[in-house]
Motif scaffolding. Structure first.
Motif, PDB file in Angstrom:
ATOM      1  N   HIS A  73      10.793  -9.620  -0.589  1.00 46.07           N
ATOM      2  CA  HIS A  73      11.620  -8.816   0.852  1.00 46.07           C
ATOM      3  C   HIS A  73      10.416  -8.413   1.707  1.00 46.07           C
ATOM      4  O   HIS A  73      10.828  -7.707   2.743  1.00 46.07           O
ATOM      5  N   GLY A  74       9.420  -8.403   1.181  1.00 46.77           N
ATOM      6  CA  GLY A  74       8.557  -7.467   2.051  1.00 46.77           C
ATOM      7  C   GLY A  74       8.571  -8.203   3.641  1.00 46.77           C
ATOM      8  O   GLY A  74       7.831  -6.861   4.623  1.00 46.77           O
ATOM      9  N   PRO A  75       8.598  -9.464   4.051  1.00 46.93           N
ATOM     10  CA  PRO A  75       9.527  -8.977   5.104  1.00 46.93           C
ATOM     11  C   PRO A  75      10.157  -8.540   6.056  1.00 46.93           C
ATOM     12  O   PRO A  75       9.772  -8.028   6.952  1.00 46.93           O
ATOM     13  N   ALA A  76      10.568  -8.340   5.168  1.00 45.38           N
ATOM     14  CA  ALA A  76      11.962  -7.543   5.698  1.00 45.38           C
ATOM     15  C   ALA A  76      11.660  -6.325   5.920  1.00 45.38           C
ATOM     16  O   ALA A  76      11.971  -5.144   6.976  1.00 45.38           O
ATOM     17  N   ILE A  77      11.224  -5.519   4.631  1.00 41.33           N
ATOM     18  CA  ILE A  77      10.465  -4.523   4.717  1.00 41.33           C
ATOM     19  C   ILE A  77       8.895  -3.989   5.234  1.00 41.33           C
ATOM     20  O   ILE A  77       9.152  -2.806   6.226  1.00 41.33           O
ATOM     21  N   ALA A  78       8.816  -4.681   6.014  1.00 42.63           N
ATOM     22  CA  ALA A  78       7.579  -4.631   6.789  1.00 42.63           C
ATOM     23  C   ALA A  78       8.520  -4.603   8.048  1.00 42.63           C
ATOM     24  O   ALA A  78       7.734  -3.471   9.459  1.00 42.63           O
ATOM     25  N   ALA A  79       9.428  -5.768   8.294  1.00 44.67           N
ATOM     26  CA  ALA A  79       9.897  -5.098   9.747  1.00 44.67           C
ATOM     27  C   ALA A  79      10.769  -4.414  10.238  1.00 44.67           C
ATOM     28  O   ALA A  79      10.800  -3.634  11.255  1.00 44.67           O
ATOM     29  N   ALA A  80      11.185  -3.098   8.954  1.00 47.04           N
ATOM     30  CA  ALA A  80      11.698  -2.211   9.277  1.00 47.04           C
ATOM     31  C   ALA A  80      10.528  -0.557   9.862  1.00 47.04           C
ATOM     32  O   ALA A  80      10.919   0.262   9.546  1.00 47.04           O
ATOM     33  N   LEU A  81       9.276  -1.220  10.031  1.00 46.09           N
ATOM     34  CA  LEU A  81       8.451  -0.209  10.532  1.00 46.09           C
ATOM     35  C   LEU A  81       8.398  -0.294  11.533  1.00 46.09           C
ATOM     36  O   LEU A  81       8.039  -1.729  12.098  1.00 46.09           O
ATOM     37  N   PRO A  82       7.805   0.551  12.429  1.00 48.75           N
ATOM     38  CA  PRO A  82       6.959   0.673  13.601  1.00 48.75           C
ATOM     39  C   PRO A  82       5.950  -0.359  14.388  1.00 48.75           C
ATOM     40  O   PRO A  82       4.936  -0.254  12.802  1.00 48.75           O
ATOM     41  N   SER A  83       5.971  -1.114  15.475  1.00 45.19           N
ATOM     42  CA  SER A  83       4.492  -2.015  15.674  1.00 45.19           C
ATOM     43  C   SER A  83       3.787  -0.383  15.394  1.00 45.19           C
ATOM     44  O   SER A  83       4.022  -0.003  16.206  1.00 45.19           O
ATOM     45  N   GLY A  84       2.353  -1.104  15.708  1.00 42.58           N
ATOM     46  CA  GLY A  84       1.372  -0.460  15.991  1.00 42.58           C
ATOM     47  C   GLY A  84       1.102   0.542  15.269  1.00 42.58           C
ATOM     48  O   GLY A  84       0.646   1.900  15.529  1.00 42.58           O
ATOM     49  N   ALA A  85       2.685   1.348  14.066  1.00 39.68           N
ATOM     50  CA  ALA A  85       2.090   2.373  12.794  1.00 39.68           C
ATOM     51  C   ALA A  85       0.646   2.578  12.644  1.00 39.68           C
ATOM     52  O   ALA A  85       0.037   1.272  11.995  1.00 39.68           O
ATOM     53  N   ALA A  86       0.466   3.431  12.052  1.00 38.15           N
ATOM     54  CA  ALA A  86      -0.568   4.143  10.915  1.00 38.15           C
ATOM     55  C   ALA A  86       0.420   4.453   9.396  1.00 38.15           C
ATOM     56  O   ALA A  86       1.088   5.150  10.203  1.00 38.15           O
ATOM     57  N   LEU A  87       0.281   4.189   8.509  1.00 38.82           N
ATOM     58  CA  LEU A  87       0.543   3.795   7.230  1.00 38.82           C
ATOM     59  C   LEU A  87       0.072   5.295   6.445  1.00 38.82           C
ATOM     60  O   LEU A  87      -0.871   4.805   5.771  1.00 38.82           O
ATOM     61  N   VAL A  88       1.046   5.549   6.400  1.00 34.52           N
ATOM     62  CA  VAL A  88       0.475   7.160   5.425  1.00 34.52           C
ATOM     63  C   VAL A  88       1.361   6.745   3.654  1.00 34.52           C
ATOM     64  O   VAL A  88       2.309   6.477   3.691  1.00 34.52           O
ATOM     65  N   GLU A  89       0.190   6.333   3.090  1.00 32.62           N
ATOM     66  CA  GLU A  89       0.162   6.337   1.939  1.00 32.62           C
ATOM     67  C   GLU A  89       0.493   7.344   0.516  1.00 32.62           C
ATOM     68  O   GLU A  89      -0.669   7.911   0.764  1.00 32.62           O
ATOM     69  N   PHE A  90       2.087   8.164   0.488  1.00 38.48           N
ATOM     70  CA  PHE A  90       1.554   9.813   0.021  1.00 38.48           C
ATOM     71  C   PHE A  90       1.378   9.145  -1.693  1.00 38.48           C
ATOM     72  O   PHE A  90       2.042   8.580  -2.722  1.00 38.48           O
ATOM     73  N   GLY A  91       0.326   9.716  -2.651  1.00 38.74           N
ATOM     74  CA  GLY A  91      -0.812   9.516  -3.979  1.00 38.74           C
ATOM     75  C   GLY A  91      -0.326   7.910  -4.046  1.00 38.74           C
ATOM     76  O   GLY A  91       0.227   7.701  -4.545  1.00 38.74           O
ATOM     77  N   ALA A  92      -1.448   7.514  -3.362  1.00 36.20           N
ATOM     78  CA  ALA A  92      -1.878   5.937  -3.104  1.00 36.20           C
ATOM     79  C   ALA A  92      -2.660   5.209  -4.339  1.00 36.20           C
ATOM     80  O   ALA A  92      -1.783   4.463  -4.927  1.00 36.20           O
ATOM     81  N   GLY A  93      -2.538   6.697  -5.199  1.00 36.56           N
ATOM     82  CA  GLY A  93      -3.505   5.331  -6.109  1.00 36.56           C
ATOM     83  C   GLY A  93      -4.465   4.166  -6.200  1.00 36.56           C
ATOM     84  O   GLY A  93      -4.725   4.024  -5.225  1.00 36.56           O
ATOM     85  N   SER A  94      -3.716   3.519  -6.995  1.00 39.66           N
ATOM     86  CA  SER A  94      -4.400   1.573  -6.596  1.00 39.66           C
ATOM     87  C   SER A  94      -3.803   1.129  -5.353  1.00 39.66           C
ATOM     88  O   SER A  94      -2.286   1.751  -5.385  1.00 39.66           O
ATOM     89  N   THR A  95      -4.228  -0.106  -5.124  1.00 40.65           N
ATOM     90  CA  THR A  95      -3.580  -0.222  -3.806  1.00 40.65           C
ATOM     91  C   THR A  95      -2.717  -1.675  -4.408  1.00 40.65           C
ATOM     92  O   THR A  95      -3.043  -2.384  -3.546  1.00 40.65           O
ATOM     93  N   VAL A  96      -2.848  -1.380  -5.101  1.00 36.89           N
ATOM     94  CA  VAL A  96      -1.719  -2.859  -5.906  1.00 36.89           C
ATOM     95  C   VAL A  96      -0.207  -3.150  -4.800  1.00 36.89           C
ATOM     96  O   VAL A  96      -0.745  -4.367  -4.854  1.00 36.89           O
ATOM     97  N   LYS A  97       0.389  -2.307  -4.319  1.00 39.45           N
ATOM     98  CA  LYS A  97       1.552  -2.471  -4.220  1.00 39.45           C
ATOM     99  C   LYS A  97       1.776  -2.497  -2.453  1.00 39.45           C
ATOM    100  O   LYS A  97       2.082  -3.134  -1.987  1.00 39.45           O
TER     101      LYS A  97
END
Length: 326
Positions: A73-97
């Motif tokens: 569902h990656g394309p649909a999940i990404a589509a829920a985010l605004p264009s040109g966003a700054a994406l903040v990952e809380f508790g990032a750890g590994s970048t796998v996800k």
């Protein structure tokens, strides 16, 4: 009763650690009834590596199931985010996800991974820069449970958050509400948040995921005592505690504990704590939600529910949330 003599006769002042907050949290937690320690202290460099090992275990379904959802569902999940966003990952750890999302987010202003483990975070950020040279990667070493400033380079870009792994389940419901509200304050009104949430399921499946046959989760839990020994002049002896995990159905949570094998006294930076045989230190909760109960919790923190994605077996869920106006 066993008394660990490691620091007998030494000056408490001479051995106070640099990380006073860690020390105070440990002192307060071990003085409490029942004894408990914050799960955030699992994640030193060794703990982070052990957790990455846990995610690959056959018994540990959350990681592979969430990855499947992100892949399908990656394309649909990404589509829920605004264009040109700054994406903040809380508790990032590994970048796998996050890599599952980044392949569908070609116009990000920046990716901001946030984690308390600076060494591990730096290594992950460097790897991501090598693999995606056009992406601005701006790591922040911080405790994501407290307010922190985003890098100035983010500017006025729309804000989006990513909080995978069902880490939200490590917090009591009232704490989870405060945490989600903190995320909202950091990201701002109108921001989007993608959250991974583990779902209620068969008890045997849940307990096996937190007490694997190969003992990796036990090592992860026990590493907390090793870290206290190393960083806080602790006196925990090897093999003086053992790992225990079980599902508390009334609270809808997995609990992890470190259980004292015998009556003993433990010295930590000059302060002693008594343990009875069988007494435990409660080290982690992992709450399990239904889709409806998590949406209700998010609403209490000021987030409006959006789309939700699950796997065919209903083991795990990924939620899209939007920050409501204050």
């Amino acid at each position: 009763m066993t008394v660990n003599p490691r620091f007998e006769g030494a000056s408490p002042i001479s051995r106070l650690p640099d990380d006073r907050q860690f020390l105070e949290d440990v002192w307060d937690g071990l003085a409490a009834t029942p004894k408990a320690l914050p799960a955030k202290y699992f994640y030193d460099a060794a703990g982070s590596e052990l957790f990455e090992g846990i995610t690959g275990l056959a018994e540990y379904y959350p990681t592979r199931t969430e990855l499947r959802i992100l892949d399908e569902h990656g394309p649909a999940i990404a589509a829920a985010l605004p264009s040109g966003a700054a994406l903040v990952e809380f508790g990032a750890g590994s970048t796998v996800k996050v890599r599952r999302l980044l392949r569908h987010l070609r116009d990000l202003t920046a990716y901001v991974p946030v984690d308390v483990s600076g060494e591990f975070l730096t290594a992950q950020a460097e790897g991501l820069r090598r693999d995606i040279p056009d992406l601005a990667v701006e790591p922040v070493v911080a405790d994501f449970t407290r307010p922190f400033a985003l890098p100035a380079t983010v500017g006025n870009a729309p804000r989006a958050g990513f909080f995978p792994g069902s880490t939200i389940g490590n917090f009591r419901p009232e704490e989870a509400i405060r945490l989600l509200d903190t995320f909202g304050a950091i990201l701002g009104e109108g921001s989007q948040l993608i959250v991974g949430v583990d779902l209620v399921k068969d008890t045997d499946v849940l307990e096996a995921a937190y007490d694997d046959a190969s003992g990796v989760t036990a090592a992860f839990n026990l590493n907390l005592l090793t870290r206290i020994n190393r960083e806080l002049a602790g006196g925990f002896a090897d093999d003086s505690f053992h790992h225990r995990a079980f599902f508390n159905a009334a609270a809808s949570r997995i609990e992890m504990h470190l259980v004292s094998r015998e009556a003993q006294e433990i010295d930590i930076a000059g302060r002693r704590f008594d343990f009875a045989a069988g007494e435990s230190i409660h080290t982690e909760n992992s709450y399990k939600y239904s889709i409806a109960s998590f949406r209700d919790l998010a609403a209490q923190a000021g987030w409006a529910a959006g789309e939700v994605w699950t796997d065919p077996d209903g083991l795990f869920s990924v939620h899209a949330l939007r920050r409501r106006p204050v």
